[in-house]
Write a protein that holds these residues in place. Structure first.
Motif, PDB file in Angstrom:
ATOM      1  N   ALA A  99       0.816  -1.217   0.000  1.00  0.00           N
ATOM      2  CA  ALA A  99       0.000   0.000   0.000  1.00  0.00           C
ATOM      3  C   ALA A  99       0.851   1.269   0.000  1.00  0.00           C
ATOM      4  O   ALA A  99       0.524   2.241  -0.674  1.00  0.00           O
ATOM      5  CB  ALA A  99      -0.960   0.007   1.190  1.00  0.00           C
ATOM      6  N   ASP A 100       1.947   1.265   0.737  1.00  0.00           N
ATOM      7  CA  ASP A 100       2.816   2.447   0.777  1.00  0.00           C
ATOM      8  C   ASP A 100       3.742   2.525  -0.424  1.00  0.00           C
ATOM      9  O   ASP A 100       4.476   3.490  -0.580  1.00  0.00           O
ATOM     10  CB  ASP A 100       3.653   2.454   2.061  1.00  0.00           C
ATOM     11  N   GLY A 101       3.737   1.487  -1.260  1.00  0.00           N
ATOM     12  CA  GLY A 101       4.468   1.533  -2.509  1.00  0.00           C
ATOM     13  C   GLY A 101       5.310   0.322  -2.808  1.00  0.00           C
ATOM     14  O   GLY A 101       5.685  -0.432  -1.912  1.00  0.00           O
ATOM     15  N   TRP A 102       5.569   0.131  -4.096  1.00  0.00           N
ATOM     16  CA  TRP A 102       6.430  -0.940  -4.557  1.00  0.00           C
ATOM     17  C   TRP A 102       6.994  -0.579  -5.918  1.00  0.00           C
ATOM     18  O   TRP A 102       6.485   0.293  -6.614  1.00  0.00           O
ATOM     19  CB  TRP A 102       5.689  -2.275  -4.606  1.00  0.00           C
ATOM     20  N   ILE A 103       8.065  -1.257  -6.262  1.00  0.00           N
ATOM     21  CA  ILE A 103       8.638  -1.152  -7.590  1.00  0.00           C
ATOM     22  C   ILE A 103       8.789  -2.564  -8.121  1.00  0.00           C
ATOM     23  O   ILE A 103       9.161  -3.480  -7.390  1.00  0.00           O
ATOM     24  CB  ILE A 103       9.989  -0.391  -7.586  1.00  0.00           C
ATOM     25  N   GLU A 104       8.462  -2.746  -9.386  1.00  0.00           N
ATOM     26  CA  GLU A 104       8.618  -4.035 -10.052  1.00  0.00           C
ATOM     27  C   GLU A 104       9.662  -3.870 -11.150  1.00  0.00           C
ATOM     28  O   GLU A 104       9.571  -2.967 -11.977  1.00  0.00           O
ATOM     29  CB  GLU A 104       7.301  -4.499 -10.659  1.00  0.00           C
ATOM     30  N   LEU A 105      10.653  -4.740 -11.130  1.00  0.00           N
ATOM     31  CA  LEU A 105      11.717  -4.753 -12.128  1.00  0.00           C
ATOM     32  C   LEU A 105      11.708  -6.111 -12.805  1.00  0.00           C
ATOM     33  O   LEU A 105      11.329  -7.102 -12.191  1.00  0.00           O
ATOM     34  CB  LEU A 105      13.085  -4.544 -11.466  1.00  0.00           C
ATOM     35  N   GLN A 106      12.151  -6.157 -14.060  1.00  0.00           N
ATOM     36  CA  GLN A 106      12.288  -7.439 -14.733  1.00  0.00           C
ATOM     37  C   GLN A 106      13.621  -7.496 -15.457  1.00  0.00           C
ATOM     38  O   GLN A 106      13.993  -6.548 -16.155  1.00  0.00           O
ATOM     39  CB  GLN A 106      11.161  -7.679 -15.732  1.00  0.00           C
ATOM     40  N   HIS A 107      14.324  -8.598 -15.251  1.00  0.00           N
ATOM     41  CA  HIS A 107      15.558  -8.847 -15.988  1.00  0.00           C
ATOM     42  C   HIS A 107      15.283  -9.969 -16.978  1.00  0.00           C
ATOM     43  O   HIS A 107      14.839 -11.052 -16.594  1.00  0.00           O
ATOM     44  CB  HIS A 107      16.710  -9.262 -15.066  1.00  0.00           C
ATOM     45  N   VAL A 108      15.524  -9.687 -18.256  1.00  0.00           N
ATOM     46  CA  VAL A 108      15.360 -10.670 -19.321  1.00  0.00           C
ATOM     47  C   VAL A 108      16.751 -11.066 -19.784  1.00  0.00           C
ATOM     48  O   VAL A 108      17.537 -10.209 -20.185  1.00  0.00           O
ATOM     49  CB  VAL A 108      14.540 -10.097 -20.494  1.00  0.00           C
ATOM     50  N   GLY A 109      17.054 -12.352 -19.715  1.00  0.00           N
ATOM     51  CA  GLY A 109      18.373 -12.844 -20.106  1.00  0.00           C
ATOM     52  C   GLY A 109      18.495 -13.020 -21.604  1.00  0.00           C
ATOM     53  O   GLY A 109      17.835 -12.339 -22.387  1.00  0.00           O
ATOM     54  N   GLY A 110      19.327 -13.945 -22.015  1.00  0.00           N
ATOM     55  CA  GLY A 110      19.511 -14.223 -23.433  1.00  0.00           C
ATOM     56  C   GLY A 110      20.219 -13.090 -24.145  1.00  0.00           C
ATOM     57  O   GLY A 110      21.024 -12.361 -23.566  1.00  0.00           O
ATOM     58  N   GLU A 111      19.903 -12.916 -25.414  1.00  0.00           N
ATOM     59  CA  GLU A 111      20.536 -11.859 -26.205  1.00  0.00           C
ATOM     60  C   GLU A 111      20.195 -10.470 -25.679  1.00  0.00           C
ATOM     61  O   GLU A 111      20.997  -9.559 -25.759  1.00  0.00           O
ATOM     62  CB  GLU A 111      20.132 -11.971 -27.672  1.00  0.00           C
ATOM     63  N   LEU A 112      18.974 -10.304 -25.141  1.00  0.00           N
ATOM     64  CA  LEU A 112      18.577  -8.990 -24.633  1.00  0.00           C
ATOM     65  C   LEU A 112      19.401  -8.601 -23.415  1.00  0.00           C
ATOM     66  O   LEU A 112      19.908  -7.497 -23.332  1.00  0.00           O
ATOM     67  CB  LEU A 112      17.093  -8.968 -24.271  1.00  0.00           C
ATOM     68  N   ASP A 113      19.501  -9.513 -22.464  1.00  0.00           N
ATOM     69  CA  ASP A 113      20.225  -9.279 -21.214  1.00  0.00           C
ATOM     70  C   ASP A 113      20.023  -7.855 -20.712  1.00  0.00           C
ATOM     71  O   ASP A 113      20.947  -7.044 -20.635  1.00  0.00           O
ATOM     72  CB  ASP A 113      21.712  -9.585 -21.378  1.00  0.00           C
ATOM     73  N   MET A 114      18.778  -7.532 -20.380  1.00  0.00           N
ATOM     74  CA  MET A 114      18.447  -6.177 -19.937  1.00  0.00           C
ATOM     75  C   MET A 114      17.481  -6.207 -18.766  1.00  0.00           C
ATOM     76  O   MET A 114      16.724  -7.153 -18.590  1.00  0.00           O
ATOM     77  CB  MET A 114      17.841  -5.380 -21.076  1.00  0.00           C
TER      78      MET A 114
END
Length: 182
Positions: A99-114
């Motif tokens: 409720a006070d907040g969150w951040i969602e991150l995603q790491h994609v591997g492979g050729e993108l690796d980002m």
């Protein structure tokens, strides 16, 4: 040499402590600050080529890992994309943690690796879900292996007139990768 063999049982009796998860820092925009204190990282997708997407949540309050472990669908093998995953819904459904907040991150591997910022959200006082992302956030991963992921979320200031939506982030995380088990 004999002393080494005498000490071996003591060393085995007191194994090194497990590496504790660590989350700290904040993101802020327009006077709203979300301070992060807990987090979770898990494999959320694996495509046909074996490319893994690891999702990372940093939350303002403690996650209920026992409740997360009870999610039967979340314990299943990851699908080919994160859109079919119920894991994020389970985390975002924990209102006491997010409720006070969150951040969602995603790491994609492979050729993108980002790694990218997917959401920075909080519930405003009137119960409305509000986004905070200003578009100038950056994620740098320092450690990424099957058991741990660590990195930083920062921001860079932009010059006027492009700075009207700037946010400021200074957060770091070091998390074990895995969904809580029952």
């Amino acid at each position: 040499m004999r002393n080494v063999f005498l000490m071996l049982p003591l060393i085995l009796a007191f194994p090194a402590p497990a590496h504790a998860d660590s989350v700290q820092g904040y993101c802020e925009r327009d006077g709203k600050r979300i301070s992060f204190s807990d987090g979770i990282a898990f494999v959320d997708a694996r495509d046909a080529a074996g490319v893994v997407t690891t999702t990372i949540y940093l939350t303002a309050k403690a996650l209920d890992r026992k409740a997360l472990a009870a999610c039967a669908a979340c314990a299943e093998a990851p699908g080919e994309n994160t859109f079919m995953s119920s894991r994020g819904d389970e985390i975002e459904g924990q209102r006491a943690a997010v409720a006070d907040g969150w951040i969602e991150l995603q790491h994609v591997g492979g050729e993108l690796d980002m790694t990218s910022i997917v959401n920075i959200m909080y519930l405003s006082s009137d119960g409305v879900l509000t986004g905070l992302d200003g578009g100038n956030g950056q994620v740098v991963i320092g450690t990424n292996n099957p058991t741990r992921i660590a990195g930083k979320v920062t921001s860079e200031a932009r010059e006027a007139p492009f700075n009207e939506t700037d946010m400021k982030c200074e957060a770091s995380f070091d998390l074990a990768v895995g969904w809580p088990k029952r």
